[in-house]
Design an enzyme around this catalytic site. Structure first.
Site, PDB file in Angstrom:
ATOM      1  CG  MET A   1      -1.692  -1.397   1.325  1.00  0.00           C
ATOM      2  SD  MET A   1      -3.560  -0.983   2.057  1.00  0.00           S
ATOM      3  CE  MET A   1      -2.836  -0.496   3.613  1.00  0.00           C
ATOM      4  N   GLY A   2       2.027   0.985  -0.486  1.00  0.00           N
ATOM      5  CA  GLY A   2       3.160   2.293  -0.523  1.00  0.00           C
ATOM      6  C   GLY A   2       3.581   2.685   0.643  1.00  0.00           C
TER       7      GLY A   2
ATOM      8  N   GLY B   1      11.147  -2.847   5.576  1.00  0.00           N
ATOM      9  CA  GLY B   1      10.589  -3.961   5.361  1.00  0.00           C
ATOM     10  C   GLY B   1      10.134  -4.486   4.123  1.00  0.00           C
ATOM     11  CG  HIS B   2       7.142  -1.967   2.056  1.00  0.00           C
ATOM     12  ND1 HIS B   2       6.984  -0.902   2.979  1.00  0.00           N
ATOM     13  CD2 HIS B   2       5.864  -2.714   2.513  1.00  0.00           C
ATOM     14  CE1 HIS B   2       5.783  -0.691   3.472  1.00  0.00           C
ATOM     15  NE2 HIS B   2       5.078  -1.769   3.027  1.00  0.00           N
TER      16      HIS B   2
ATOM     17  CE  LYS C   1       3.021  -5.042  10.010  1.00  0.00           C
ATOM     18  NZ  LYS C   1       3.086  -3.632   9.401  1.00  0.00           N
TER      19      LYS C   1
ATOM     20  CB  SER D   1       4.153  -0.687  10.739  1.00  0.00           C
ATOM     21  OG  SER D   1       2.923  -0.288  10.473  1.00  0.00           O
TER      22      SER D   1
END
Ligand code: ATP
Ligand code: PAF
Ligand code: BAL
EC number: 6.3.2.1
Length: 283
Positions: free
Chosen positions: A30-31, A36-37, A151, A187
């Site tokens: 979701m950008g 983490g991404h 997560k 996050s």
């Protein structure tokens, strides 16, 4: 790196890639991308010829309008990060292209059981939105593999069940949680924290780690461990929302027969609802 915004253009490129026999990996997001991404992107790159990262703030999975309205949208910065990681395609459609008649009239995919428990009970409709958009992305991108973070433990279980039940020929890769040095799980919603709240936030993983030690020690019941954890979270200045110990393989009640337990914690801190989890091997 090519940024694609429309469905016809995406289809055109996917058709060509498949004709060329390329192995495609999808990383749905979701950008507002963080490390983490990027770990998901690295895993995807290691396992495929072509990486497609989708960036779409999916209205169907938000149960609160205010949460959707304020969700951080940082497409330009996100694309700069993805370019540095040599991503091939970014797919960032507009909501009107994904849901031409709005979310209420759209066909949906629902995964029974798993979608209404735990996070699904706290956020009604959330998992229907997740399974619907992920299913649509699978159909559009036709990936060989798709990467999701551990997560969102329940989300990963939901996707695995949907893939098995619907016969998608897609390998689902779960990627371990990436944390800040002080233990806080990265996050996008951490961005809502003030500087003072950010100092309190690692309390969530600390309480979760204490729960794990207590569970392994077997001196307290699960109910006692949960009650102590809720108290500890509140004492640290967080607001315990949902603290659970479940069977990690079924997400149902944790019993003496369970081979793996999962501790799932959700707590409010100011404007942010933080989640974290830890799996414990009991074998
Ligand atoms: N710290 C992390 N470690 C590993 N994977 C992560 C982490 N944070 C997010 N992900 C994964 O990245 C993917 C996209 O998640 P998303 O874009 O919602 O980011 P997010 O940081 O989880 O945001 P938020 O929880 O605030 O919505 C999901 O598969 C998610 O599990
Ligand atoms: C998988 C996902 C991208 C679907 O919108 C979202 O739920 C997320 O970011 O975890
Ligand atoms: N990463 C989970 C997406 C959500 O909170 O809606």
């Amino acid at each position: 790196m090519l940024i694609i915004e429309t469905l016809p253009l995406l289809r055109q490129h996917i058709r060509r890639l498949r004709q060329e026999g390329k192995r495609i990996a999808l990383v749905p997001t979701m950008g507002n991308l963080h490390d983490g991404h990027m770990k998901l992107v690295e895993e995807a790159k290691a396992r495929a010829d072509v990486v497609v990262v989708s960036i779409f703030v999916n209205p169907m999975q938000f149960d609160r309008a205010d949460d959707l309205a304020r969700y951080p949208r940082t497409l330009q910065e996100d694309c700069e990060k993805l370019k540095k990681h040599h991503v091939d395609f970014v797919f960032s459609p507009a909501p009107a292209d994904i849901y031409p008649k709005g979310t209420e009239e759209a066909t949906y995919v629902d995964v029974p059981g798993i979608s209404t428990m735990l996070e699904g009970a706290s956020r009604p409709g959330h998992f229907r939105g997740v399974s619907t958009i992920v299913s649509k992305l699978f159909n559009l991108v036709q990936p060989d593999i798709a990467c999701f973070g551990e997560k969102d433990f329940q989300q990963l279980a939901l996707i695995r069940k949907m893939v098995a039940d619907m016969g998608y020929d897609i390998e689902v890769v779960g990627v371990p949680i990436v944390r800040a040095k002080d233990g806080l799980a990265l996050s996008s919603r951490n961005g809502y924290l003030t500087a003072d709240q950010r100092k309190i936030a690692p309390g969530l993983s600390k309480v979760m780690n204490s729960m794990a030690e207590q569970l392994v020690a077997k001196a307290l019941t699960a109910e006692e461990i949960i009650a102590l954890a809720e108290q500890a979270l509140n004492d640290k200045g967080l607001r315990a929302d949902d603290v659970q110990i479940r069977d990690a393989d079924t997400l149902l009640e944790y019993t003496d027969a369970s081979k793996r337990a999962v501790i799932l914690v959700a707590a409010w801190l100011g404007q942010a609802r933080l989640i974290d989890n830890k799996v414990i091997d009991l074998a």
